[in-house]
Scaffold this motif. Structure first.
Motif, mmCIF file in Angstrom:
data_model
loop_
_atom_site.group_PDB
_atom_site.id
_atom_site.type_symbol
_atom_site.label_atom_id
_atom_site.label_comp_id
_atom_site.label_asym_id
_atom_site.label_seq_id
_atom_site.Cartn_x
_atom_site.Cartn_y
_atom_site.Cartn_z
ATOM 1 N N LEU A 1 -3.269 6.385 -6.560
ATOM 2 C CA LEU A 1 -3.301 4.938 -6.700
ATOM 3 C C LEU A 1 -3.874 4.617 -8.076
ATOM 4 C CD1 LEU A 1 -3.012 2.283 -4.807
ATOM 5 C CD2 LEU A 1 -5.478 2.311 -4.960
ATOM 6 N N GLU B 1 -2.322 -0.782 -9.993
ATOM 7 C CA GLU B 1 -1.731 -1.004 -8.671
ATOM 8 C C GLU B 1 -2.764 -1.614 -7.733
ATOM 9 O OE1 GLU B 1 1.604 2.500 -8.205
ATOM 10 O OE2 GLU B 1 -0.512 3.076 -8.110
ATOM 11 N N ARG B 2 -3.973 -1.073 -7.782
ATOM 12 C CA ARG B 2 -5.056 -1.602 -6.950
ATOM 13 C C ARG B 2 -5.293 -3.079 -7.271
ATOM 14 N NH1 ARG B 2 -9.215 1.256 -4.576
ATOM 15 N NH2 ARG B 2 -10.799 -0.110 -3.719
ATOM 16 N N ALA C 1 2.263 1.802 -3.464
ATOM 17 C CA ALA C 1 1.211 2.205 -4.400
ATOM 18 C C ALA C 1 0.833 3.686 -4.230
ATOM 19 C CB ALA C 1 -0.012 1.317 -4.221
ATOM 20 N N TRP C 2 0.836 4.172 -2.995
ATOM 21 C CA TRP C 2 0.471 5.558 -2.719
ATOM 22 C C TRP C 2 1.686 6.491 -2.718
ATOM 23 C CZ3 TRP C 2 -4.098 7.728 -2.988
ATOM 24 C CH2 TRP C 2 -5.248 6.970 -2.773
ATOM 25 N N VAL D 1 0.835 -1.199 0.000
ATOM 26 C CA VAL D 1 0.000 0.000 0.000
ATOM 27 C C VAL D 1 0.871 1.251 0.000
ATOM 28 C CG1 VAL D 1 -1.692 1.295 1.369
ATOM 29 C CG2 VAL D 1 -1.960 -1.169 1.069
ATOM 30 N N LEU E 1 -6.965 1.422 0.111
ATOM 31 C CA LEU E 1 -6.881 1.639 -1.333
ATOM 32 C C LEU E 1 -7.810 2.778 -1.779
ATOM 33 C CD1 LEU E 1 -6.695 -2.058 -2.581
ATOM 34 C CD2 LEU E 1 -4.817 -0.463 -2.141
ATOM 35 N N LYS F 1 -5.630 7.292 0.996
ATOM 36 C CA LYS F 1 -4.233 7.094 1.396
ATOM 37 C C LYS F 1 -4.138 7.037 2.918
ATOM 38 C CE LYS F 1 0.410 8.958 0.916
ATOM 39 N NZ LYS F 1 1.252 10.003 0.320
#
Length: 192
Positions: free
Chosen positions: A82, A86-87, A76-77, A73, A113, A116
């Motif tokens: 996002l 990526e999710r 991804a952030w 996570v 998700l 953030k």
């Protein structure tokens, strides 16, 4: 009550106590096997010694999920947005770790998700890992490090980059470097 009757009562009590102790031992062994199997499923780790050590340290499936999901996570952030890929990669990774769609962990992950999470989540993860790795051997730490960093890189690369070039952004690289730093273990660490 005669001496013989008292001897018989004593023997009966002794064997009942022994039976209860044996039953408790069997239950404890079954519970340990179940925990071992659950951690194996969630972690993908097959090293029985490492899994046993994790159980001894009180690491549950939920803790292990957090250990593995928070870095994904965070990466991804890293660039404050996002991407759909990526999710998708995170949810696929979570499923591979045994996180079921109807579980609390899945619901929590979806929240992370959608919005953030605060930086304090990665800070708490870092502090936990720093303490945890003091209780593991070099080899055990390397197994965890490899799995976490590889998955974080997979997430970072899933967004695709610009025209297929520089698939890992600078903010993502910084988070991956931070993960590696937290997970780094000197190779002269003596096995526990």
């Amino acid at each position: 009550m005669s001496l013989d009757e008292r001897r018989k009562a004593l023997e009966d009590e002794f064997f009942r106590t022994k039976d209860n102790e044996n039953i408790e031992k069997l239950r404890a062994e079954a519970s340990a096997r179940e925990k071992l199997g659950s951690l194996r499923k969630v972690s993908g780790i097959s090293d029985e010694k490492l899994l046993g050590k994790m159980i001894d340290l009180g690491i549950s499936e939920e803790t292990l999920c957090a250990i593995r999901l928070v870095p994904m996570v965070a990466v991804a952030w890293a660039d404050d947005e996002l991407h759909a890929k990526e999710r998708e990669a995170i949810l696929k990774g979570a499923k591979a770790y045994g996180v079921e769609e109807d579980s609390v962990a899945y619901e929590l992950l979806n929240g992370w998700l959608d919005f953030k999470p605060p930086a304090s989540l990665l800070d708490a993860w870092s502090e936990y890992i720093a303490t945890l790795k003091e209780h593991l051997s070099y080899e055990q730490n390397e197994v965890i490090k490899t799995q976490i960093v590889d998955r974080a890189r997979d997430i970072a690369q899933s967004a695709g980059g610009f025209l297929g070039l520089a698939t890992i952004s600078e903010p993502e690289k910084k988070i991956i470097e931070q993960l590696e730093s937290v997970l780094y273990t000197p190779d002269n660490l003596s096995p526990l």
